[in-house]
Scaffold this motif. Sequence first.
Motif, PDB file in Angstrom:
ATOM      1  N   ALA A  88       0.869  -1.084   0.177  1.00 49.25           N
ATOM      2  CA  ALA A  88       0.003  -0.067  -0.007  1.00 49.25           C
ATOM      3  C   ALA A  88       0.896   1.357   0.034  1.00 49.25           C
ATOM      4  CB  ALA A  88      -0.744  -0.027   1.199  1.00 49.25           C
ATOM      5  N   ASN A  89       1.814   1.348   0.944  1.00 49.87           N
ATOM      6  CA  ASN A  89       2.636   2.672   0.872  1.00 49.87           C
ATOM      7  C   ASN A  89       3.804   2.072   1.599  1.00 49.87           C
ATOM      8  OD1 ASN A  89       3.819   5.141   1.411  1.00 49.87           O
ATOM      9  ND2 ASN A  89       1.786   6.161   1.334  1.00 49.87           N
ATOM     10  N   PRO A  90       5.103   2.534   1.215  1.00 50.48           N
ATOM     11  CA  PRO A  90       6.609   1.967   2.017  1.00 50.48           C
ATOM     12  C   PRO A  90       6.621   2.413   3.321  1.00 50.48           C
ATOM     13  CG  PRO A  90       6.647   2.796  -0.162  1.00 50.48           C
ATOM     14  CD  PRO A  90       5.525   3.084  -0.074  1.00 50.48           C
ATOM     15  N   TRP A  91       6.280   3.754   3.551  1.00 51.44           N
ATOM     16  CA  TRP A  91       6.189   4.110   4.985  1.00 51.44           C
ATOM     17  C   TRP A  91       5.348   3.484   5.763  1.00 51.44           C
ATOM     18  CZ3 TRP A  91       2.465   6.816   7.628  1.00 51.44           C
ATOM     19  CH2 TRP A  91       1.274   7.113   7.172  1.00 51.44           C
ATOM     20  N   LEU A  92       4.213   3.208   5.632  1.00 50.57           N
ATOM     21  CA  LEU A  92       3.120   2.273   6.309  1.00 50.57           C
ATOM     22  C   LEU A  92       3.994   1.007   6.567  1.00 50.57           C
ATOM     23  CD1 LEU A  92      -0.433   3.002   4.938  1.00 50.57           C
ATOM     24  CD2 LEU A  92       0.644   3.992   6.875  1.00 50.57           C
ATOM     25  N   GLY A  93       4.535   0.376   5.707  1.00 52.20           N
ATOM     26  CA  GLY A  93       5.229  -0.859   5.770  1.00 52.20           C
ATOM     27  C   GLY A  93       6.276  -0.567   7.083  1.00 52.20           C
ATOM     28  N   TRP A  94       7.243   0.156   6.781  1.00 52.89           N
ATOM     29  CA  TRP A  94       8.041   0.474   7.968  1.00 52.89           C
ATOM     30  C   TRP A  94       7.328   0.835   9.249  1.00 52.89           C
ATOM     31  CZ3 TRP A  94      12.749  -1.228   7.052  1.00 52.89           C
ATOM     32  CH2 TRP A  94      13.345  -1.385   5.733  1.00 52.89           C
ATOM     33  N   VAL A  95       6.580   1.606   9.080  1.00 55.17           N
ATOM     34  CA  VAL A  95       5.953   1.822  10.541  1.00 55.17           C
ATOM     35  C   VAL A  95       5.111   0.569  11.011  1.00 55.17           C
ATOM     36  CG1 VAL A  95       3.662   2.667  11.757  1.00 55.17           C
ATOM     37  CG2 VAL A  95       5.417   4.194  10.248  1.00 55.17           C
ATOM     38  N   GLY A  96       4.481  -0.408  10.289  1.00 56.71           N
ATOM     39  CA  GLY A  96       4.197  -1.677  10.750  1.00 56.71           C
ATOM     40  C   GLY A  96       5.212  -2.608  11.281  1.00 56.71           C
ATOM     41  N   LEU A  97       6.430  -2.421  10.461  1.00 52.46           N
ATOM     42  CA  LEU A  97       7.614  -3.410  10.891  1.00 52.46           C
ATOM     43  C   LEU A  97       8.103  -3.093  12.322  1.00 52.46           C
ATOM     44  CD1 LEU A  97       9.363  -5.786   9.920  1.00 52.46           C
ATOM     45  CD2 LEU A  97      10.865  -4.163   8.745  1.00 52.46           C
ATOM     46  N   SER A  98       8.209  -1.522  12.378  1.00 51.53           N
ATOM     47  CA  SER A  98       8.683  -1.277  13.755  1.00 51.53           C
ATOM     48  C   SER A  98       7.600  -1.518  14.831  1.00 51.53           C
ATOM     49  CB  SER A  98       8.787   0.279  13.593  1.00 51.53           C
ATOM     50  OG  SER A  98       9.685   0.680  12.631  1.00 51.53           O
ATOM     51  N   VAL A  99       6.475  -1.367  14.609  1.00 52.42           N
ATOM     52  CA  VAL A  99       5.285  -1.915  15.709  1.00 52.42           C
ATOM     53  C   VAL A  99       5.615  -3.224  16.023  1.00 52.42           C
ATOM     54  CG1 VAL A  99       3.039  -1.828  16.211  1.00 52.42           C
ATOM     55  CG2 VAL A  99       4.034   0.079  15.249  1.00 52.42           C
ATOM     56  N   LEU A 100       5.691  -4.218  14.650  1.00 49.86           N
ATOM     57  CA  LEU A 100       6.066  -5.703  15.045  1.00 49.86           C
ATOM     58  C   LEU A 100       7.247  -6.147  15.986  1.00 49.86           C
ATOM     59  CD1 LEU A 100       5.012  -8.468  14.324  1.00 49.86           C
ATOM     60  CD2 LEU A 100       6.323  -8.277  12.383  1.00 49.86           C
ATOM     61  N   ALA A 101       8.508  -5.083  15.626  1.00 49.35           N
ATOM     62  CA  ALA A 101       9.521  -5.420  16.467  1.00 49.35           C
ATOM     63  C   ALA A 101       9.170  -5.085  17.929  1.00 49.35           C
ATOM     64  CB  ALA A 101      10.683  -4.479  15.598  1.00 49.35           C
ATOM     65  N   ALA A 102       8.593  -3.925  18.169  1.00 50.87           N
ATOM     66  CA  ALA A 102       8.324  -3.523  19.650  1.00 50.87           C
ATOM     67  C   ALA A 102       7.543  -4.408  20.223  1.00 50.87           C
ATOM     68  CB  ALA A 102       7.752  -2.295  19.574  1.00 50.87           C
ATOM     69  N   PHE A 103       6.713  -5.088  19.574  1.00 49.34           N
ATOM     70  CA  PHE A 103       5.706  -6.240  20.227  1.00 49.34           C
ATOM     71  C   PHE A 103       6.548  -7.485  20.362  1.00 49.34           C
ATOM     72  CE2 PHE A 103       3.235  -9.939  19.119  1.00 49.34           C
ATOM     73  CZ  PHE A 103       2.109  -9.540  20.408  1.00 49.34           C
ATOM     74  N   VAL A 104       7.437  -7.762  19.563  1.00 49.55           N
ATOM     75  CA  VAL A 104       8.373  -9.138  19.516  1.00 49.55           C
ATOM     76  C   VAL A 104       9.131  -8.681  20.774  1.00 49.55           C
ATOM     77  CG1 VAL A 104       9.978 -10.335  18.770  1.00 49.55           C
ATOM     78  CG2 VAL A 104       8.453  -9.837  17.227  1.00 49.55           C
ATOM     79  N   VAL A 105       9.896  -7.747  21.117  1.00 45.44           N
ATOM     80  CA  VAL A 105      10.529  -7.572  22.104  1.00 45.44           C
ATOM     81  C   VAL A 105       9.830  -7.516  23.281  1.00 45.44           C
ATOM     82  CG1 VAL A 105      12.103  -5.598  23.139  1.00 45.44           C
ATOM     83  CG2 VAL A 105      12.081  -6.116  20.913  1.00 45.44           C
ATOM     84  N   ALA A 106       8.606  -6.787  23.469  1.00 50.27           N
ATOM     85  CA  ALA A 106       7.602  -6.959  24.517  1.00 50.27           C
ATOM     86  C   ALA A 106       7.440  -8.494  25.082  1.00 50.27           C
ATOM     87  CB  ALA A 106       6.506  -6.138  24.455  1.00 50.27           C
ATOM     88  N   VAL A 107       7.138  -9.048  23.916  1.00 49.73           N
ATOM     89  CA  VAL A 107       6.570 -10.617  24.228  1.00 49.73           C
ATOM     90  C   VAL A 107       7.750 -11.392  24.827  1.00 49.73           C
ATOM     91  CG1 VAL A 107       5.956 -12.656  22.937  1.00 49.73           C
ATOM     92  CG2 VAL A 107       4.828 -10.592  22.683  1.00 49.73           C
ATOM     93  N   ILE A 108       8.929 -11.202  24.162  1.00 48.42           N
ATOM     94  CA  ILE A 108      10.230 -11.699  24.667  1.00 48.42           C
ATOM     95  C   ILE A 108      10.634 -11.284  26.442  1.00 48.42           C
ATOM     96  CG2 ILE A 108      12.706 -11.958  24.639  1.00 48.42           C
ATOM     97  CD1 ILE A 108      12.305 -11.768  21.610  1.00 48.42           C
ATOM     98  N   ALA A 109      10.228  -9.973  26.734  1.00 48.04           N
ATOM     99  CA  ALA A 109      10.570  -9.504  27.652  1.00 48.04           C
ATOM    100  C   ALA A 109       9.585 -10.440  29.052  1.00 48.04           C
ATOM    101  CB  ALA A 109      10.480  -8.131  27.935  1.00 48.04           C
TER     102      ALA A 109
END
Length: 340
Positions: A88-109
């Motif tokens: 849909a839009n490259p910057w939306l993809g990067w935002v979604g990837l950043s949110v996913l990375a934060a979610f993964v870090v929180a789940v690991i913690a």
Amino acid sequence: MKRPIARPTVTPDKADETPIVRAPRAFAPTAVDRTDTPFDSEPEETLVAPPPKRMSWWGRLAWASSGILVSAGLGLAADRLIRDLFAANPWLGWVGLSVLAAFVVAVIALATREVFALRRLHMLDALKRDAARATADNDQRRAKLVVDKLLGIYAARPDQARARQDVADHLPHLFDGQEIVALAERNLMAPLDARAKTLTAASARRVALVTAVSPRALVDIAFVIYESVRLAGAIAALYGARPGFFGFWRLTGTILTHLAVTGGLVLTDGLVEQLVGQGLAAKLSARLGEGVVNGLMTVRVGIAAMRVVRPLPFETQPQPMVRDFIPELTKLASDNAKAP
């Protein structure tokens, strides 16, 4: 008719003579069977917290396979979402990837914290078993290992600083395993036991008061469950358990098992007779009586939590009993009954 007259049977000349005393005859048995009453030194089964049951192999396999399937599904869904965002839009993809990375870090913690919480519960259970074995065998080496681990658990707590110092000062002078465990229980566990009893009494008072004034039975049940869960977590944190989400569910299951084994889900006849014997049936209203009963049920939850989470068995310190909290609850109910 003549009146009866008492006459002496011994003549005066024989009264001063020494009477003849016959020696008692003794019976000498040919054989003697000596019987000793057996003494059971083990504690009552109803006062011992049952060990937590381990999950069966099939149960572990089911949880592991379901966890893998759920993780795979979530991973595929996240990958599809990120691809759609990039399309849909490259910057939306990067935002979604950043949110996913934060979610993964929180789940690991969170997963790491849960692992450490379950490990702490397992450590407290192992300490209790080792302390009981060291006391039974009078094992000095095992007892010192138990005390060292216990000091490590409470090393970061300022409220246990004086108790840790007393244990460290007296520990080199003790050579019996029983005395070493008793030293740790007197200095480290006794203050925590007193605070746990205070928490239990306060929770029982709140339950009794809310039950007495609440208009609905559903409110009573909800508040009793809320206070029981809150009390179990507070007592666990007091003794150093710090259970997380899964650890708290494991702790709740162990407490419920202990209550079921010890008959804590229902009031015993002796407890009901004691309440009736104190005249509560005639002095209190129906709502106040229900408040006292619900408060006693909360007390049973607190006592079960103490016996389950406490890292040392009750050896020198008295075990908490329901009857210890009855006078305070009855006094509270009587004061409310007298209030206008």
